[in-house]
Design an enzyme around this catalytic site. Sequence first.
Site, PDB file in Angstrom:
ATOM      1  N   TYR A  58      64.116  68.010  56.288  1.00  0.00           N
ATOM      2  CA  TYR A  58      64.917  66.814  55.912  1.00  0.00           C
ATOM      3  C   TYR A  58      65.524  67.242  54.429  1.00  0.00           C
ATOM      4  O   TYR A  58      66.163  66.264  53.715  1.00  0.00           O
ATOM      5  CB  TYR A  58      64.379  65.712  55.841  1.00  0.00           C
ATOM      6  CG  TYR A  58      63.750  65.468  57.392  1.00  0.00           C
ATOM      7  CD1 TYR A  58      64.166  65.936  58.566  1.00  0.00           C
ATOM      8  CD2 TYR A  58      63.102  64.118  57.656  1.00  0.00           C
ATOM      9  CE1 TYR A  58      63.875  65.811  59.798  1.00  0.00           C
ATOM     10  CE2 TYR A  58      62.654  63.947  59.117  1.00  0.00           C
ATOM     11  CZ  TYR A  58      62.935  64.717  60.131  1.00  0.00           C
ATOM     12  OH  TYR A  58      62.561  64.243  61.526  1.00  0.00           O
ATOM     13  N   GLY A 223      68.156  54.913  71.070  1.00  0.00           N
ATOM     14  CA  GLY A 223      69.257  55.873  71.497  1.00  0.00           C
ATOM     15  C   GLY A 223      69.405  56.624  70.184  1.00  0.00           C
ATOM     16  O   GLY A 223      68.433  56.959  69.556  1.00  0.00           O
ATOM     17  N   PHE A 275      68.705  53.974  56.828  1.00  0.00           N
ATOM     18  CA  PHE A 275      68.943  54.007  55.322  1.00  0.00           C
ATOM     19  C   PHE A 275      69.631  52.807  54.934  1.00  0.00           C
ATOM     20  O   PHE A 275      70.325  52.543  53.764  1.00  0.00           O
ATOM     21  CB  PHE A 275      69.625  55.268  54.837  1.00  0.00           C
ATOM     22  CG  PHE A 275      68.514  56.422  54.580  1.00  0.00           C
ATOM     23  CD1 PHE A 275      67.260  56.196  54.855  1.00  0.00           C
ATOM     24  CD2 PHE A 275      69.052  57.538  54.570  1.00  0.00           C
ATOM     25  CE1 PHE A 275      66.501  57.269  54.575  1.00  0.00           C
ATOM     26  CE2 PHE A 275      68.422  58.699  54.350  1.00  0.00           C
ATOM     27  CZ  PHE A 275      66.769  58.741  54.516  1.00  0.00           C
TER      28      PHE A 275
END
Length: 326
Positions: A58, A223, A275
């Site tokens: 990441y 999802g 975020f």
Amino acid sequence: MNLTVKNHSIPLSDGNQIPLLGLGTYGDPRTTPKGTARECVKLAIDVGYRHFDGALVYFNEHEVGQAIREKIADGTVRREDIFYCGKLWNTFHPPQLVRPALERTLKNLKLDYVDLYIVELPMAFKPGKEFYPRDKNGQYIYHPTDLCATWEALEACKDAGLVKSLGVSNFNRRQLELLLTKPGLKHKPVSNQVECHPYFTQPKLLEFCRQHDIVVVGYCPLGSSRDSSWVNLKSPPLLEDELLVNIGKKYNKSTAQVALRFNVQRGVVVIPKSFNPERIKHNFQIFDFALTEEEMKAIEALNKNIRFVELKMWSDHPEYPFHDDY
């Protein structure tokens, strides 16, 4: 199970505990402004999150680690209050590369240990500097995979105190059985992180994992983003589902909160990634209501058996996990 803001952890088979709700920290490194992960993790700790799901690949573990250390330094939490999950990337599967990869994560975080370290995918790529190695024709370069040898190297990391618990991610039943039946197994996988949400409830894999005391950690519990580069856009948007909307109205909750509550009530850990400060707070507000048995059954019946995250670009890998039924 009486889940509260302060106490929503469940036991792992090795005696450790994992909080049922965590924050996913993936953000596209090309588009996420520097410092975003740090600010969001600090906010999440203030909100009450104690579980953070990250990975070397990441490219923001240094920010996540900095946020955790700052919140320890200001007295908000202690290190033992925080649960951090790191991941072994595909280019580090050969046994001699496993510990250096974990040490790289620890160096980024500036922490002495991680709480959970998992094999991110059961597919090995060619080791080297590139995380996504390709040949001159643009084809991914794979590497022979020996999941048992990789696992033994991870067991040595646990014995050395660098990690508290060991798990896997995106493993199917056959790949889990390979580890569980490995001669001389010292530490069995405590968790399997897989896609899991009301449109993909994973009943067979969930049952298999329960039988073997493996906790399922659900990624994409809401999802997924509609990013066509890696998501199947034929999957309908989960958060617009009529049943989830109606149940949400009853409790004055959003469809996202209903979807998260559904999984934690089944003992599936959820790690929604956000975020967005408002969403981070919003996703944590799932401990002041409970779904009835009828509602749980109705949501289970929404299962369409469709993945958002298919990883089709690697479907020719010999250990691609999603060809099997589960």
